[in-house]
Write a protein that holds these residues in place. Structure first.
Motif, PDB file in Angstrom:
ATOM      1  N   PRO A 126      -0.484  -4.452   6.653  1.00 44.64           N
ATOM      2  CA  PRO A 126       0.212  -4.913   5.446  1.00 44.64           C
ATOM      3  C   PRO A 126      -0.681  -5.608   4.446  1.00 44.64           C
ATOM      4  CG  PRO A 126       1.511  -5.405   7.400  1.00 44.64           C
ATOM      5  CD  PRO A 126       0.187  -4.857   7.875  1.00 44.64           C
ATOM      6  N   SER A 127      -1.048  -6.834   4.747  1.00 41.63           N
ATOM      7  CA  SER A 127      -1.810  -7.603   3.763  1.00 41.63           C
ATOM      8  C   SER A 127      -3.274  -7.658   4.180  1.00 41.63           C
ATOM      9  CB  SER A 127      -1.235  -9.008   3.642  1.00 41.63           C
ATOM     10  OG  SER A 127      -1.044  -9.550   4.940  1.00 41.63           O
ATOM     11  N   SER A 128      -3.820  -6.497   4.443  1.00 38.49           N
ATOM     12  CA  SER A 128      -5.208  -6.413   4.882  1.00 38.49           C
ATOM     13  C   SER A 128      -6.147  -6.523   3.690  1.00 38.49           C
ATOM     14  CB  SER A 128      -5.448  -5.082   5.601  1.00 38.49           C
ATOM     15  OG  SER A 128      -5.209  -4.004   4.721  1.00 38.49           O
TER      16      SER A 128
ATOM     17  N   THR B  59      -1.634   2.372  -0.334  1.00 35.81           N
ATOM     18  CA  THR B  59      -2.493   1.530  -1.159  1.00 35.81           C
ATOM     19  C   THR B  59      -1.658   0.488  -1.877  1.00 35.81           C
ATOM     20  OG1 THR B  59      -3.832   3.506  -1.567  1.00 35.81           O
ATOM     21  CG2 THR B  59      -4.303   1.581  -2.903  1.00 35.81           C
ATOM     22  N   CYS B  60      -2.171  -0.711  -1.916  1.00 36.98           N
ATOM     23  CA  CYS B  60      -1.518  -1.788  -2.645  1.00 36.98           C
ATOM     24  C   CYS B  60      -1.812  -1.625  -4.135  1.00 36.98           C
ATOM     25  CB  CYS B  60      -2.046  -3.137  -2.147  1.00 36.98           C
ATOM     26  SG  CYS B  60      -1.402  -4.550  -3.066  1.00 36.98           S
ATOM     27  N   ARG B  92       8.016  -2.259  -1.389  1.00 41.00           N
ATOM     28  CA  ARG B  92       7.585  -3.650  -1.574  1.00 41.00           C
ATOM     29  C   ARG B  92       7.583  -4.352  -0.228  1.00 41.00           C
ATOM     30  NH1 ARG B  92       8.508  -6.506  -6.494  1.00 41.00           N
ATOM     31  NH2 ARG B  92       6.966  -8.158  -6.266  1.00 41.00           N
ATOM     32  N   ARG B  93       6.509  -5.068   0.023  1.00 38.29           N
ATOM     33  CA  ARG B  93       6.455  -5.888   1.245  1.00 38.29           C
ATOM     34  C   ARG B  93       5.928  -7.238   0.836  1.00 38.29           C
ATOM     35  NH1 ARG B  93       4.415  -1.311   3.768  1.00 38.29           N
ATOM     36  NH2 ARG B  93       2.352  -2.195   4.148  1.00 38.29           N
ATOM     37  N   GLY B  94       6.874  -8.162   0.721  1.00 39.82           N
ATOM     38  CA  GLY B  94       6.486  -9.492   0.297  1.00 39.82           C
ATOM     39  C   GLY B  94       6.069  -9.470  -1.154  1.00 39.82           C
ATOM     40  N   THR B  95       4.946 -10.045  -1.403  1.00 41.44           N
ATOM     41  CA  THR B  95       4.471 -10.155  -2.772  1.00 41.44           C
ATOM     42  C   THR B  95       3.974  -8.829  -3.320  1.00 41.44           C
ATOM     43  OG1 THR B  95       3.791 -12.420  -2.293  1.00 41.44           O
ATOM     44  CG2 THR B  95       2.862 -11.388  -4.267  1.00 41.44           C
ATOM     45  N   TRP B  96       3.487  -7.970  -2.425  1.00 46.42           N
ATOM     46  CA  TRP B  96       2.824  -6.758  -2.894  1.00 46.42           C
ATOM     47  C   TRP B  96       3.636  -5.484  -2.755  1.00 46.42           C
ATOM     48  CZ3 TRP B  96       0.126 -10.496   0.004  1.00 46.42           C
ATOM     49  CH2 TRP B  96      -0.815 -11.237  -0.740  1.00 46.42           C
ATOM     50  N   VAL B  97       3.265  -4.506  -3.539  1.00 46.79           N
ATOM     51  CA  VAL B  97       3.923  -3.205  -3.481  1.00 46.79           C
ATOM     52  C   VAL B  97       2.900  -2.164  -3.033  1.00 46.79           C
ATOM     53  CG1 VAL B  97       5.031  -1.401  -4.853  1.00 46.79           C
ATOM     54  CG2 VAL B  97       5.562  -3.803  -5.285  1.00 46.79           C
ATOM     55  N   TYR B  98       3.316  -1.336  -2.109  1.00 46.18           N
ATOM     56  CA  TYR B  98       2.408  -0.340  -1.546  1.00 46.18           C
ATOM     57  C   TYR B  98       2.914   1.070  -1.861  1.00 46.18           C
ATOM     58  CZ  TYR B  98       0.590  -4.293   1.053  1.00 46.18           C
ATOM     59  OH  TYR B  98       0.042  -5.508   1.379  1.00 46.18           O
TER      60      TYR B  98
END
Lengths: 129, 129
Positions: A126-128, B59-60, B92-98
């Motif tokens: 996820p937040s890698s 990818t974020c 979206r996962r938390g703050t970021w979008v992938y």
DNA sequence: CATCTAATTTGACATCCATCTATTGATGGA
DNA sequence: TCCATCAATAGATGGATGTCAAATTAGATG
């Protein structure tokens, strides 16, 4: 039509490696985008389809105009766009002009969308970052 | 992102038969053209390329903005276009979008450019009209 | 609740593009 | 040579599209 100096091919070395392959450079991306732009119109797509599926491998322009809801000059314009993208090539024989697809070009495009065996879904970190 | 009512897929049943196959209808041509239109921009192509080739399969967005000569809103815009074409999907996962590619979509496009074994060049009947 | 950051949306603007009509170029027959 | 037809070009126009700055939404954190 296939006259060298008449219409240069804007996409000479575009496309080859798959979209999932190594990072696309700005230049390659621009060239490739040009090819797709040529394919991004319904009339052009149908023209290409008609030419590609026509028996004998080629189609007279006279068979194309009148088959669409657009005027003959517009058809001519679209044929020119396809030609500049390297997707078709034309030849005049007497009164008529005949177009055919550039086979290698279409074949190459096919490989663009190839994907690697697996996207390794277990690697979803996820937040890698 | 993959929210059903948020963004309907404009190309639901587009594309399948090769371009050299049976005659393309107006509707299919329009849908297909939409997909190619999405691919007809250099930035979008590079975005798709980055997403498709990113390890882990996704990818974020934060890795995409700043990597181009365009602003973040513009990147966002392009991602939306790719999404509407059904080429990528985001989450979206938390703050970021992938974002990740829609594999089946790319695979299907590949088949579009398949060509029949031979264009039967002997059948070149000039004025068969 | 306040605030910071990530991402998207909104609205504006310049440019590009599909289309048309009118014209020109090319070929062949009378 | 003149004319008819096929195809392409030229120029004009309305609509689509890429871009940005500014505003907005969504989460996380204090």
């Amino acid at each position: 039509m296939s006259n060298p100096q008449e219409l240069e091919d804007v996409t000479a070395q575009a496309c080859c490696a798959p979209l999932s392959g190594p990072v696309l450079g700005e230049r390659e991306a621009a060239e490739l985008a040009g090819v797709f732009k040529a394919l991004s119109d319904p009339v052009r797509l149908r023209l290409l389809n008609l030419i590609a599926s026509h028996e004998g491998g080629e189609t007279c322009v006279c068979e194309l105009t009148g088959r669409f809801e657009v005027s003959a000059p517009t058809v001519s314009h679209h044929l020119k766009v396809l030609r500049r993208a390297g997707l078709i090539d034309g030849e005049r024989r007497g009164t008529w002009v005949y177009y055919r697809v550039v086979r290698e070009r279409l074949t190459r495009l096919s490989g663009l969308f190839a994907l690697p065996a697996s996207p390794r879904p277990e690697a979803r970190s996820p937040s890698s970052r």
